[in-house]
Write a protein that holds these residues in place. Sequence first.
Motif, PDB file in Angstrom:
ATOM      1  N   VAL A  29       0.864  -1.179   0.000  1.00 41.60           N
ATOM      2  CA  VAL A  29       0.000   0.000   0.000  1.00 41.60           C
ATOM      3  C   VAL A  29       0.903   1.231   0.000  1.00 41.60           C
ATOM      4  N   GLU A  30       0.337   2.343  -0.408  1.00 39.75           N
ATOM      5  CA  GLU A  30       1.074   3.603  -0.346  1.00 39.75           C
ATOM      6  C   GLU A  30       0.532   4.431   0.808  1.00 39.75           C
ATOM      7  N   VAL A  31       1.446   5.012   1.561  1.00 37.13           N
ATOM      8  CA  VAL A  31       1.084   5.823   2.717  1.00 37.13           C
ATOM      9  C   VAL A  31       1.625   7.232   2.491  1.00 37.13           C
ATOM     10  N   ASP A  32       0.802   8.225   2.799  1.00 32.46           N
ATOM     11  CA  ASP A  32       1.196   9.620   2.659  1.00 32.46           C
ATOM     12  C   ASP A  32       2.183   9.963   3.772  1.00 32.46           C
ATOM     13  N   ALA A  33       3.384  10.364   3.374  1.00 35.87           N
ATOM     14  CA  ALA A  33       4.413  10.735   4.350  1.00 35.87           C
ATOM     15  C   ALA A  33       4.392  12.229   4.632  1.00 35.87           C
ATOM     16  N   GLY A  34       3.448  12.946   4.017  1.00 34.11           N
ATOM     17  CA  GLY A  34       3.383  14.390   4.185  1.00 34.11           C
ATOM     18  C   GLY A  34       4.180  15.085   3.088  1.00 34.11           C
ATOM     19  N   GLY A  35       3.817  16.288   2.796  1.00 29.32           N
ATOM     20  CA  GLY A  35       4.532  17.061   1.781  1.00 29.32           C
ATOM     21  C   GLY A  35       4.394  16.498   0.381  1.00 29.32           C
TER      22      GLY A  35
ATOM     23  N   ASP B 140      12.352   4.025   0.393  1.00 26.90           N
ATOM     24  CA  ASP B 140      11.420   5.146   0.485  1.00 26.90           C
ATOM     25  C   ASP B 140      11.619   5.913   1.789  1.00 26.90           C
ATOM     26  N   VAL B 141      11.829   5.181   2.890  1.00 31.73           N
ATOM     27  CA  VAL B 141      12.072   5.823   4.188  1.00 31.73           C
ATOM     28  C   VAL B 141      13.345   6.665   4.113  1.00 31.73           C
ATOM     29  N   ALA B 142      14.401   6.111   3.542  1.00 28.14           N
ATOM     30  CA  ALA B 142      15.671   6.830   3.435  1.00 28.14           C
ATOM     31  C   ALA B 142      15.504   8.091   2.587  1.00 28.14           C
ATOM     32  N   ALA B 143      14.720   8.002   1.510  1.00 30.07           N
ATOM     33  CA  ALA B 143      14.495   9.170   0.648  1.00 30.07           C
ATOM     34  C   ALA B 143      13.752  10.266   1.411  1.00 30.07           C
TER      35      ALA B 143
ATOM     36  N   ILE C  99       4.549  13.394  -0.490  1.00 28.43           N
ATOM     37  CA  ILE C  99       5.412  12.229  -0.689  1.00 28.43           C
ATOM     38  C   ILE C  99       4.651  10.971  -0.288  1.00 28.43           C
ATOM     39  N   ASN C 100       4.587   9.990  -1.180  1.00 34.53           N
ATOM     40  CA  ASN C 100       3.995   8.693  -0.864  1.00 34.53           C
ATOM     41  C   ASN C 100       5.093   7.665  -0.674  1.00 34.53           C
ATOM     42  N   VAL C 101       4.894   6.777   0.287  1.00 33.44           N
ATOM     43  CA  VAL C 101       5.866   5.741   0.615  1.00 33.44           C
ATOM     44  C   VAL C 101       5.196   4.379   0.484  1.00 33.44           C
TER      45      VAL C 101
END
Length: 176
Positions: free
Chosen positions: A105-111, A134-137, A113-115
């Motif tokens: 699934v994709e989760v909104d990381a804010g700004g 994705d977390v590192a980015a 950005i989807n992770v």
Amino acid sequence: YPNALRLILAESAHEAGEAVVLATDIDDLSPEYLEPLRTALFEAGALDVQMWATQMKKGRIGFRVETVVPPAEADRVSEALIRHSTTAGVRRHTVERDTLARRVVEVDAGGGINVRVKVLDTPDGPRVKPEYDDVAAVARRTGRPAHEVARDLHQRALRLVSPDGAAEVVTPNKES
């Protein structure tokens, strides 16, 4: 005795089935070439690749390379293992494996950005893990520590995929 018939209906689960394990021991390949080997094995169709140090004959340090592959990809991955390493041969055996149902699934990381987050469906509820890359980015982009980004995304993902929409409370520790 009652005059009854018991009928049990079953269907095969997509998450269970056969796999092939390919393994070799290598003692004459520089460790810096293990990562390109791992990449080549995944590109050839490996599901999983494990590498660890081992002691070889005459006291030499070597590496065990073991990969799990779908039966249809075994020859291709075996060829990649021979081509991208210094091995003289590959051991092969068929195994049964059970895996949990999984999805991404994709989760909104804010700004904006989807992770991507891996979700494993366990009998006790979903288990989630944000994709490391994705977390590192996100951490690089925001300046936040990666472990804090991962913990935040973990909670967001649990809220998204939990049946009741509630996430379990996670107390930060040295591995969070």
